[in-house]
Design an enzyme around this catalytic site. Sequence first.
Site, PDB file in Angstrom:
ATOM      1  N   HIS A  38      25.730  -3.174 -34.212  1.00  0.00           N
ATOM      2  CA  HIS A  38      26.590  -1.992 -34.184  1.00  0.00           C
ATOM      3  C   HIS A  38      25.830  -0.806 -34.760  1.00  0.00           C
ATOM      4  O   HIS A  38      26.098  -0.338 -35.866  1.00  0.00           O
ATOM      5  CB  HIS A  38      27.887  -2.256 -34.960  1.00  0.00           C
ATOM      6  CG  HIS A  38      28.832  -3.124 -34.197  1.00  0.00           C
ATOM      7  ND1 HIS A  38      29.600  -4.090 -34.770  1.00  0.00           N
ATOM      8  CD2 HIS A  38      29.107  -3.185 -32.872  1.00  0.00           C
ATOM      9  CE1 HIS A  38      30.318  -4.702 -33.838  1.00  0.00           C
ATOM     10  NE2 HIS A  38      30.031  -4.171 -32.678  1.00  0.00           N
ATOM     11  N   HIS A  73      27.318 -11.996 -33.393  1.00  0.00           N
ATOM     12  CA  HIS A  73      28.715 -12.203 -33.811  1.00  0.00           C
ATOM     13  C   HIS A  73      29.333 -13.454 -33.204  1.00  0.00           C
ATOM     14  O   HIS A  73      30.410 -13.873 -33.613  1.00  0.00           O
ATOM     15  CB  HIS A  73      29.576 -11.007 -33.394  1.00  0.00           C
ATOM     16  CG  HIS A  73      29.160  -9.720 -34.025  1.00  0.00           C
ATOM     17  ND1 HIS A  73      29.010  -9.573 -35.376  1.00  0.00           N
ATOM     18  CD2 HIS A  73      28.872  -8.516 -33.484  1.00  0.00           C
ATOM     19  CE1 HIS A  73      28.636  -8.332 -35.644  1.00  0.00           C
ATOM     20  NE2 HIS A  73      28.536  -7.673 -34.515  1.00  0.00           N
ATOM     21  N   GLU A 124      33.394 -11.035 -33.807  1.00  0.00           N
ATOM     22  CA  GLU A 124      33.200 -12.307 -34.519  1.00  0.00           C
ATOM     23  C   GLU A 124      34.535 -12.998 -34.766  1.00  0.00           C
ATOM     24  O   GLU A 124      34.664 -14.218 -34.619  1.00  0.00           O
ATOM     25  CB  GLU A 124      32.500 -12.056 -35.866  1.00  0.00           C
ATOM     26  CG  GLU A 124      32.272 -13.358 -36.617  1.00  0.00           C
ATOM     27  CD  GLU A 124      32.046 -13.161 -38.100  1.00  0.00           C
ATOM     28  OE1 GLU A 124      31.398 -12.179 -38.494  1.00  0.00           O
ATOM     29  OE2 GLU A 124      32.542 -14.002 -38.876  1.00  0.00           O
ATOM     30  N   SER A 227      30.159  -0.149 -37.435  1.00  0.00           N
ATOM     31  CA  SER A 227      29.732  -1.373 -38.118  1.00  0.00           C
ATOM     32  C   SER A 227      30.710  -1.760 -39.225  1.00  0.00           C
ATOM     33  O   SER A 227      30.963  -0.992 -40.153  1.00  0.00           O
ATOM     34  CB  SER A 227      28.330  -1.156 -38.706  1.00  0.00           C
ATOM     35  OG  SER A 227      28.098  -2.075 -39.742  1.00  0.00           O
ATOM     36  N   SER A 287      22.971  -3.966 -40.049  1.00  0.00           N
ATOM     37  CA  SER A 287      22.462  -3.712 -38.696  1.00  0.00           C
ATOM     38  C   SER A 287      21.719  -2.377 -38.628  1.00  0.00           C
ATOM     39  O   SER A 287      21.430  -1.881 -37.543  1.00  0.00           O
ATOM     40  CB  SER A 287      23.614  -3.745 -37.682  1.00  0.00           C
ATOM     41  OG  SER A 287      24.656  -2.907 -38.103  1.00  0.00           O
TER      42      SER A 287
END
Length: 305
Positions: A38, A73, A124, A227, A287
């Site tokens: 993300h 994820h 996720e 994110s 990320s």
Amino acid sequence: MKTPGKLGYCFGVSQAIEKAVAFAEENGPLNSLGPLAHNEDVVAYLREHRVTPITMEEVLSTAVGMNVGITAHGAPPETYDTLKERGCQVLDCTCPIVRKAQAVVSQLMDGFDVVIFGDPDHQEVLGLNGWAGGAKFVGTFNDLFTAGQGYKRLGLGKRVGVISQTTQIPPLFVDFVTTVAHIIERERFQELRVFNTICPIVAARARKTNELAKRVDLMLVVGSLESANTANLATVAKPGAGADNVLIIQNADQVTAALGNWYAEAGFPSREAVETSFRIGITAGTSTPIKTVNEVVAQVKEIFE
Ligand code: SF4
């Protein structure tokens, strides 16, 4: 200016990116089911390497047999079945820590009413819900209360199992579990099984961010607004740095503008006064590439030192 130890990608994201790029080089364009990370800069980098995010709807509406990547994820079992039915070549980049959470919920909670602590719309969590065979409740702390602030009735059975989305923050999970225990104590529960499935890398970064935030005047959190991990880091920084002194920025280009807005909103007498006396802390989501973090650090140093 300080940072809370090692920043940059976690191993789950870095492994997924490396695998996807290597796969695309060898086998041609790869479509990942959602962004591999993300972070807009990472998505742009991946596009250059022929790795493009795609939705499940797009997979279903295009020709069979495409290359499809599962992101770090993870995905629910039905997704694997669908991709197989459509003859897709699948590259599974599920992070080992997410895979472990999927195993917990599918193997160790058989016969339990499953409760998942996390964002119900996050990729996720959708995957974990699938591996649970349909959780009885998915949400965060506030979702446990009615509009009148009483406990919600969860309608759970005698055996209740609770897990967390891997990128949540440990103290918030503890609050969530405690509240679930209070709620089911009024219902008919006999057994409560709790697995701490929070990623240790996320937990350590959150703890260090919280400690650092107590020693600085302003925290910059580098990462995408998309994110979950970046948003959670901003949350744990707030009690330390002060709720108004935490800024989320995506990259170095946003530093000057973000600080300018902050000076104006905070009503500081002079920009110079802030720049010579303020202590700045910088943290970043898992990320966010280390290159982006280093560029932000350099930009902040240029302004403040
Ligand atoms: S944050 Fe943790 S669980 Fe998530 S991808 Fe990275 S290593 Fe895996």
